[in-house]
Scaffold this motif. Structure first.
Motif, mmCIF file in Angstrom:
data_model
loop_
_atom_site.group_PDB
_atom_site.id
_atom_site.type_symbol
_atom_site.label_atom_id
_atom_site.label_comp_id
_atom_site.label_asym_id
_atom_site.label_seq_id
_atom_site.Cartn_x
_atom_site.Cartn_y
_atom_site.Cartn_z
ATOM 1 N N PHE A 28 0.811 -1.097 -0.006
ATOM 2 C CA PHE A 28 0.100 -0.046 -0.072
ATOM 3 C C PHE A 28 0.783 1.435 0.075
ATOM 4 O O PHE A 28 0.322 2.375 -0.368
ATOM 5 C CB PHE A 28 -0.918 0.117 1.195
ATOM 6 N N TYR A 29 2.227 0.862 0.361
ATOM 7 C CA TYR A 29 2.982 2.174 0.320
ATOM 8 C C TYR A 29 3.063 2.834 -1.146
ATOM 9 O O TYR A 29 3.474 3.793 -1.255
ATOM 10 C CB TYR A 29 4.360 1.870 0.716
ATOM 11 N N ALA A 30 2.724 1.960 -2.258
ATOM 12 C CA ALA A 30 3.218 2.141 -3.412
ATOM 13 C C ALA A 30 2.423 3.417 -3.926
ATOM 14 O O ALA A 30 2.526 4.161 -5.028
ATOM 15 C CB ALA A 30 2.964 1.077 -4.415
ATOM 16 N N PHE A 31 1.379 3.577 -3.220
ATOM 17 C CA PHE A 31 0.360 4.691 -3.640
ATOM 18 C C PHE A 31 0.550 6.090 -2.985
ATOM 19 O O PHE A 31 -0.065 7.072 -3.126
ATOM 20 C CB PHE A 31 -1.112 4.335 -3.041
ATOM 21 N N PHE A 32 1.726 6.321 -2.527
ATOM 22 C CA PHE A 32 2.224 7.382 -1.834
ATOM 23 C C PHE A 32 3.638 7.826 -2.109
ATOM 24 O O PHE A 32 4.438 7.025 -2.309
ATOM 25 C CB PHE A 32 1.940 7.453 -0.116
ATOM 26 N N LYS A 33 3.845 8.883 -1.804
ATOM 27 C CA LYS A 33 5.369 9.569 -2.115
ATOM 28 C C LYS A 33 6.046 8.973 -0.708
ATOM 29 O O LYS A 33 5.588 8.552 -0.032
ATOM 30 C CB LYS A 33 5.165 11.071 -2.074
ATOM 31 N N ASN A 34 7.364 9.144 -1.188
ATOM 32 C CA ASN A 34 8.509 8.585 0.049
ATOM 33 C C ASN A 34 8.173 9.488 1.362
ATOM 34 O O ASN A 34 8.727 9.253 2.390
ATOM 35 C CB ASN A 34 9.654 8.690 -0.415
ATOM 36 N N LYS A 35 7.450 10.589 1.478
ATOM 37 C CA LYS A 35 7.231 11.312 2.619
ATOM 38 C C LYS A 35 5.847 11.226 3.010
ATOM 39 O O LYS A 35 5.055 11.166 2.023
ATOM 40 C CB LYS A 35 7.626 12.579 2.511
ATOM 41 N N ASN A 36 5.498 11.212 4.228
ATOM 42 C CA ASN A 36 4.009 11.279 4.618
ATOM 43 C C ASN A 36 3.462 12.522 4.686
ATOM 44 O O ASN A 36 3.427 13.053 5.709
ATOM 45 C CB ASN A 36 4.126 10.629 6.316
ATOM 46 N N ASP A 37 3.005 13.005 3.555
ATOM 47 C CA ASP A 37 2.163 14.493 3.642
ATOM 48 C C ASP A 37 0.768 14.245 3.768
ATOM 49 O O ASP A 37 0.242 15.269 3.518
ATOM 50 C CB ASP A 37 2.801 15.215 2.219
ATOM 51 N N ASN A 38 0.252 13.067 3.894
ATOM 52 C CA ASN A 38 -1.103 12.998 3.856
ATOM 53 C C ASN A 38 -1.371 11.700 4.746
ATOM 54 O O ASN A 38 -1.878 10.828 4.357
ATOM 55 C CB ASN A 38 -1.775 12.959 2.409
ATOM 56 N N PRO A 39 -1.204 11.998 6.314
ATOM 57 C CA PRO A 39 -1.467 10.878 7.191
ATOM 58 C C PRO A 39 -2.935 10.030 6.937
ATOM 59 O O PRO A 39 -2.956 8.791 7.088
ATOM 60 C CB PRO A 39 -0.921 10.878 8.404
ATOM 61 N N GLU A 40 -3.808 10.811 6.799
ATOM 62 C CA GLU A 40 -5.257 10.580 7.093
ATOM 63 C C GLU A 40 -5.390 9.550 5.714
ATOM 64 O O GLU A 40 -6.047 8.334 5.754
ATOM 65 C CB GLU A 40 -6.213 11.584 6.791
ATOM 66 N N LEU A 41 -4.966 9.937 4.533
ATOM 67 C CA LEU A 41 -4.984 9.050 3.435
ATOM 68 C C LEU A 41 -4.220 7.721 3.489
ATOM 69 O O LEU A 41 -4.729 6.656 3.072
ATOM 70 C CB LEU A 41 -4.747 9.843 2.144
ATOM 71 N N LEU A 42 -3.164 7.910 4.207
ATOM 72 C CA LEU A 42 -2.327 6.803 4.348
ATOM 73 C C LEU A 42 -2.850 5.829 5.402
ATOM 74 O O LEU A 42 -2.866 4.544 5.226
ATOM 75 C CB LEU A 42 -0.912 7.261 4.866
ATOM 76 N N MET A 43 -3.478 6.381 6.201
ATOM 77 C CA MET A 43 -4.264 5.318 7.273
ATOM 78 C C MET A 43 -5.552 4.783 6.612
ATOM 79 O O MET A 43 -5.583 3.502 7.066
ATOM 80 C CB MET A 43 -4.674 6.016 8.670
ATOM 81 N N GLU A 44 -6.114 5.598 5.634
ATOM 82 C CA GLU A 44 -7.188 5.009 5.053
ATOM 83 C C GLU A 44 -6.817 3.581 4.246
ATOM 84 O O GLU A 44 -7.427 2.562 4.247
ATOM 85 C CB GLU A 44 -7.938 6.164 4.181
ATOM 86 N N ALA A 45 -5.805 4.055 3.479
ATOM 87 C CA ALA A 45 -5.055 2.698 2.718
ATOM 88 C C ALA A 45 -4.718 1.512 3.485
ATOM 89 O O ALA A 45 -4.950 0.478 3.152
ATOM 90 C CB ALA A 45 -3.845 3.277 1.679
ATOM 91 N N ALA A 46 -4.196 2.053 4.539
ATOM 92 C CA ALA A 46 -3.459 0.956 5.429
ATOM 93 C C ALA A 46 -4.728 0.126 5.899
ATOM 94 O O ALA A 46 -4.503 -1.107 6.299
ATOM 95 C CB ALA A 46 -2.325 1.375 6.599
ATOM 96 N N THR A 47 -5.723 0.695 6.294
ATOM 97 C CA THR A 47 -6.780 0.072 7.232
ATOM 98 C C THR A 47 -7.557 -0.727 6.181
ATOM 99 O O THR A 47 -7.950 -1.874 6.378
ATOM 100 C CB THR A 47 -7.993 1.274 7.837
ATOM 101 N N TRP A 48 -7.726 -0.352 4.864
ATOM 102 C CA TRP A 48 -8.386 -0.948 3.902
ATOM 103 C C TRP A 48 -7.431 -2.245 3.643
ATOM 104 O O TRP A 48 -8.045 -3.489 3.486
ATOM 105 C CB TRP A 48 -8.618 -0.168 2.649
#
Length: 70
Positions: A28-48
């Motif tokens: 799921f990290y493939a959907f994001f840049k190498n920096k955590n600039d949108n933690p809410e979206l990252l958590m949404e993807a991780a939860t899914w």
């Protein structure tokens, strides 16, 4: 899952499949840049990925795309 995240996941899966074939694995990290600039979206993807579907760290891009589209 937000429509923007769904679109991003399909886009990344299509790109990876085109580059490396149908056996390519992604996390799921493939959907994001190498920096955590949108933690809410990252958590949404991780939860899914982790809670909802109990997927392994790496899964086939074709499998993820199919899950998103259905």
């Amino acid at each position: 899952m937000t429509p923007n995240l769904k679109d991003k996941i399909i886009e990344v899966c299509d790109k990876k499949i085109a580059q490396k074939g149908t056996n390519v694995g992604i996390s799921f990290y493939a959907f994001f840049k190498n920096k955590n600039d949108n933690p809410e979206l990252l958590m949404e993807a991780a939860t899914w990925w982790i809670k909802t579907h109990q997927l392994d760290h790496f899964e086939k891009a074709v499998k993820i795309k199919e899950l998103i589209e259905n």
